[in-house]
Design a protein around this motif. Structure first.
Motif, PDB file in Angstrom:
ATOM      1  N   ALA A  60       0.776  -1.197  -0.025  1.00 27.21           N
ATOM      2  CA  ALA A  60      -0.488   0.259   0.252  1.00 27.21           C
ATOM      3  C   ALA A  60       0.944   1.284  -0.166  1.00 27.21           C
ATOM      4  O   ALA A  60       1.591   1.201   0.635  1.00 27.21           O
ATOM      5  CB  ALA A  60      -0.902  -0.854   1.369  1.00 27.21           C
ATOM      6  N   ARG A  61       0.660   2.196  -0.590  1.00 22.55           N
ATOM      7  CA  ARG A  61       1.287   3.418  -0.509  1.00 22.55           C
ATOM      8  C   ARG A  61       1.580   4.032   1.307  1.00 22.55           C
ATOM      9  O   ARG A  61       2.448   5.018   0.862  1.00 22.55           O
ATOM     10  CB  ARG A  61       0.415   4.321  -1.774  1.00 22.55           C
ATOM     11  CG  ARG A  61       1.171   5.808  -2.075  1.00 22.55           C
ATOM     12  CD  ARG A  61       0.090   7.107  -2.449  1.00 22.55           C
ATOM     13  NE  ARG A  61      -0.130   6.745  -4.117  1.00 22.55           N
ATOM     14  CZ  ARG A  61      -0.608   6.165  -4.094  1.00 22.55           C
ATOM     15  NH1 ARG A  61      -2.145   6.433  -4.215  1.00 22.55           N
ATOM     16  NH2 ARG A  61      -0.851   6.316  -6.061  1.00 22.55           N
ATOM     17  N   GLU A  62       0.441   3.981   1.223  1.00 18.50           N
ATOM     18  CA  GLU A  62       1.053   4.853   3.295  1.00 18.50           C
ATOM     19  C   GLU A  62       1.897   3.585   3.806  1.00 18.50           C
ATOM     20  O   GLU A  62       2.429   4.551   4.662  1.00 18.50           O
ATOM     21  CB  GLU A  62      -0.402   4.265   4.088  1.00 18.50           C
ATOM     22  CG  GLU A  62      -1.198   5.170   3.325  1.00 18.50           C
ATOM     23  CD  GLU A  62      -2.425   3.481   1.776  1.00 18.50           C
ATOM     24  OE1 GLU A  62      -2.883   2.571   2.476  1.00 18.50           O
ATOM     25  OE2 GLU A  62      -2.865   4.029   0.826  1.00 18.50           O
ATOM     26  N   ASP A  63       2.513   2.396   3.301  1.00 18.13           N
ATOM     27  CA  ASP A  63       3.154   2.175   4.122  1.00 18.13           C
ATOM     28  C   ASP A  63       4.383   1.634   3.824  1.00 18.13           C
ATOM     29  O   ASP A  63       5.305   0.804   3.249  1.00 18.13           O
ATOM     30  CB  ASP A  63       3.018   0.240   3.517  1.00 18.13           C
ATOM     31  CG  ASP A  63       1.365  -0.047   4.710  1.00 18.13           C
ATOM     32  OD1 ASP A  63       1.228  -0.019   5.542  1.00 18.13           O
ATOM     33  OD2 ASP A  63       0.799  -1.049   4.293  1.00 18.13           O
ATOM     34  N   VAL A  64       4.680   3.081   2.519  1.00 20.59           N
ATOM     35  CA  VAL A  64       5.813   3.501   1.658  1.00 20.59           C
ATOM     36  C   VAL A  64       7.278   4.937   1.956  1.00 20.59           C
ATOM     37  O   VAL A  64       6.067   5.141   2.061  1.00 20.59           O
ATOM     38  CB  VAL A  64       6.011   3.354   0.666  1.00 20.59           C
ATOM     39  CG1 VAL A  64       7.412   3.539  -0.396  1.00 20.59           C
ATOM     40  CG2 VAL A  64       5.625   1.869  -0.056  1.00 20.59           C
ATOM     41  N   VAL A 118       6.442   8.909  -7.732  1.00 23.24           N
ATOM     42  CA  VAL A 118       5.320   8.091  -8.046  1.00 23.24           C
ATOM     43  C   VAL A 118       5.015   6.393  -7.730  1.00 23.24           C
ATOM     44  O   VAL A 118       5.455   6.244  -8.318  1.00 23.24           O
ATOM     45  CB  VAL A 118       5.501   8.516  -9.841  1.00 23.24           C
ATOM     46  CG1 VAL A 118       3.173   8.535  -9.787  1.00 23.24           C
ATOM     47  CG2 VAL A 118       4.797  10.388  -9.349  1.00 23.24           C
ATOM     48  N   MET A 119       3.589   5.975  -7.134  1.00 24.83           N
ATOM     49  CA  MET A 119       3.135   4.255  -7.012  1.00 24.83           C
ATOM     50  C   MET A 119       1.943   4.212  -7.786  1.00 24.83           C
ATOM     51  O   MET A 119       1.118   4.810  -7.540  1.00 24.83           O
ATOM     52  CB  MET A 119       3.186   4.443  -5.481  1.00 24.83           C
ATOM     53  CG  MET A 119       2.952   3.043  -5.357  1.00 24.83           C
ATOM     54  SD  MET A 119       3.716   2.234  -3.631  1.00 24.83           S
ATOM     55  CE  MET A 119       3.733   0.906  -3.737  1.00 24.83           C
ATOM     56  N   LYS A 120       2.505   3.733  -9.017  1.00 25.55           N
ATOM     57  CA  LYS A 120       1.128   3.160  -9.768  1.00 25.55           C
ATOM     58  C   LYS A 120       1.527   1.702 -10.209  1.00 25.55           C
ATOM     59  O   LYS A 120       2.726   0.885 -10.552  1.00 25.55           O
ATOM     60  CB  LYS A 120       1.559   3.880 -10.999  1.00 25.55           C
ATOM     61  CG  LYS A 120       0.306   3.955 -11.719  1.00 25.55           C
ATOM     62  CD  LYS A 120      -0.188   5.105 -12.630  1.00 25.55           C
ATOM     63  CE  LYS A 120      -0.718   4.719 -14.136  1.00 25.55           C
ATOM     64  NZ  LYS A 120      -1.412   4.988 -14.846  1.00 25.55           N
ATOM     65  N   LEU A 124       7.042   1.605  -7.733  1.00 25.38           N
ATOM     66  CA  LEU A 124       7.048   2.930  -7.361  1.00 25.38           C
ATOM     67  C   LEU A 124       8.473   3.576  -7.780  1.00 25.38           C
ATOM     68  O   LEU A 124       9.487   3.241  -8.534  1.00 25.38           O
ATOM     69  CB  LEU A 124       7.571   2.874  -5.415  1.00 25.38           C
ATOM     70  CG  LEU A 124       8.308   4.285  -4.884  1.00 25.38           C
ATOM     71  CD1 LEU A 124       6.855   5.330  -4.604  1.00 25.38           C
ATOM     72  CD2 LEU A 124       8.979   3.618  -3.938  1.00 25.38           C
TER      73      LEU A 124
END
Length: 143
Positions: A60-64, A118-120, A124
Motif C-alpha cells: 500500500a502507498r501508505e506503507d512506503v 509516484v506509485m502506480k 514506485l
C-alpha cells in the motif's frame, strides 16, 4: 549435556518471531527496523534526471516512505501478510512479507529539493532531477 534435535520448524519459528517483531516496530511508527526483504530495483539515467523504479506489488502507498538523508535516497516500508490462514495449509509460500528497505547513494549534481515519487500499478518510480549546468557552476561578478 542435553542433545538438541534441530528441525527446520525451529528455523521457521525464529524467522516468524523476527518478522512479528519487525511488524510491531512498523505498527508503532518505527521505520528503523531490520528489513526482511529487498524489492527489485532499476536505476536509469536520462539526460535530465536519474530514475529509481522499485517493484512493490501488494504494498500500500501508505506503507512506503521515501526520504533523502544527506547523500542517500532511502526507500523503506512494509508488505503486510493479510491472509487468514485458519483452515488452510500452505504448501509453498514464496512471496516475501514484512519490512523492506533500499538505500541508494545519490550521485553528484542531483537536485535533492525536487525529488518526486509516484506509485502506480505496483511500481514506485522516484525521479531525481539533475541540476542544470548553470546551477552547478556559477561565475561570481566582481564589483
Amino acid at each position: 549435556m542435553a542433545k538438541l534435535h534441530w528441525t527446520p520448524w525451529m528455523a521457521l519459528a525464529e524467522i516468524e518471531g523476527r518478522t512479528e517483531c519487525g511488524l510491531d516496530q512498523i505498527a508503532q511508527g518505527s521505520r528503523d527496523c531490520a528489513p526482511v526483504w529487498q524489492p527489485a530495483a532499476d536505476l536509469v539515467e536520462t539526460e535530465d534526471a536519474f530514475r529509481v523504479t522499485l517493484e512493490l506489488p501488494g504494498v500500500a502507498r501508505e506503507d512506503v516512505a521515501v526520504e533523502v538523508r544527506g547523500r542517500e535516497l532511502i526507500i523503506q516500508g512494509l508488505r503486510r501478510f493479510e491472509k487468514d490462514c485458519r483452515g488452510e495449509v500452505y504448501h509453498a509460500l514464496e512471496r516475501s512479507y514484512g519490512p523492506f528497505a533500499r538505500v541508494f547513494e545519490l550521485p553528484q549534481g542531483v537536485s535533492r529539493a525536487d525529488v518526486t515519487a509516484v506509485m502506480k500499478d505496483g511500481l514506485l518510480d522516484v525521479r531525481l532531477p539533475k541540476l542544470g549546468p548553470e546551477r552547478l557552476r556559477r561565475r561570481i561578478p566582481i564589483s
